[in-house]
Enzyme design. Sequence first.
Site, PDB file in Angstrom:
ATOM      1  N   HIS A  92      -3.810 -10.977  -9.107  1.00 52.96           N
ATOM      2  CA  HIS A  92      -2.678 -10.262  -8.522  1.00 52.96           C
ATOM      3  C   HIS A  92      -2.251 -11.102  -7.316  1.00 52.96           C
ATOM      4  O   HIS A  92      -2.767 -10.915  -6.211  1.00 52.96           O
ATOM      5  CB  HIS A  92      -3.084  -8.856  -8.082  1.00 52.96           C
ATOM      6  CG  HIS A  92      -3.630  -8.018  -9.199  1.00 52.96           C
ATOM      7  ND1 HIS A  92      -2.840  -7.205  -9.974  1.00 52.96           N
ATOM      8  CD2 HIS A  92      -4.891  -7.885  -9.681  1.00 52.96           C
ATOM      9  CE1 HIS A  92      -3.593  -6.583 -10.880  1.00 52.96           C
ATOM     10  NE2 HIS A  92      -4.837  -6.995 -10.725  1.00 52.96           N
ATOM     11  N   THR A  93      -1.348 -12.042  -7.554  1.00 49.56           N
ATOM     12  CA  THR A  93      -1.008 -13.027  -6.522  1.00 49.56           C
ATOM     13  C   THR A  93      -0.355 -12.397  -5.300  1.00 49.56           C
ATOM     14  O   THR A  93      -0.492 -12.927  -4.203  1.00 49.56           O
ATOM     15  CB  THR A  93      -0.092 -14.126  -7.093  1.00 49.56           C
ATOM     16  OG1 THR A  93       1.077 -13.523  -7.650  1.00 49.56           O
ATOM     17  CG2 THR A  93      -0.817 -14.927  -8.162  1.00 49.56           C
ATOM     18  N   CYS A  94       0.336 -11.294  -5.462  1.00 52.79           N
ATOM     19  CA  CYS A  94       0.958 -10.636  -4.308  1.00 52.79           C
ATOM     20  C   CYS A  94      -0.088 -10.139  -3.314  1.00 52.79           C
ATOM     21  O   CYS A  94       0.191  -9.986  -2.130  1.00 52.79           O
ATOM     22  CB  CYS A  94       1.812  -9.454  -4.751  1.00 52.79           C
ATOM     23  SG  CYS A  94       3.210  -9.915  -5.786  1.00 52.79           S
ATOM     24  N   PHE A  95      -1.280  -9.876  -3.834  1.00 57.46           N
ATOM     25  CA  PHE A  95      -2.335  -9.290  -3.011  1.00 57.46           C
ATOM     26  C   PHE A  95      -3.513 -10.232  -2.787  1.00 57.46           C
ATOM     27  O   PHE A  95      -4.526  -9.821  -2.205  1.00 57.46           O
ATOM     28  CB  PHE A  95      -2.844  -7.998  -3.676  1.00 57.46           C
ATOM     29  CG  PHE A  95      -1.755  -7.016  -3.958  1.00 57.46           C
ATOM     30  CD1 PHE A  95      -1.196  -6.260  -2.939  1.00 57.46           C
ATOM     31  CD2 PHE A  95      -1.255  -6.870  -5.241  1.00 57.46           C
ATOM     32  CE1 PHE A  95      -0.171  -5.359  -3.196  1.00 57.46           C
ATOM     33  CE2 PHE A  95      -0.228  -5.976  -5.511  1.00 57.46           C
ATOM     34  CZ  PHE A  95       0.319  -5.221  -4.488  1.00 57.46           C
TER      35      PHE A  95
END
Length: 127
Positions: A92-95
């Site tokens: 989960h690259t956003c996180f």
Amino acid sequence: LPTIDVDDWMANTKYIGKYESKRGSHQVCRWFWEIVRDDFDHEMRARLLQFVTATSGVPSRGFSVLQGNDGNIKKFAINGVDPNTYPFPRAHTCFNRIDLPVYDSKKLLLERLKIAVTTSATGFDIE
């Protein structure tokens, strides 16, 4: 390729999900860091970082100031998940988070992690 300080990376990682109670002392987390340190070369470490954070670069002040895509500091996170639900690691690259299944062997973890990291330039998932 960037020089990745694995000790700094480990020190600035949070553990959630099935790893929250034992954190870095959970057997699978210990295997994960052994793989990162001993089995992955510089390129594979950079690929792993790219897979989870969408960048292979390390902040100049280290992992303690790793940013999410919104510009806010988001520590690298290892989330323990059920391997029956998620057989491969997901990012989960956003996180800056990797969903890491609770595997029953280091060999399986290494195999699945390598596949996930080498077949995907970046992880992506909507939450």
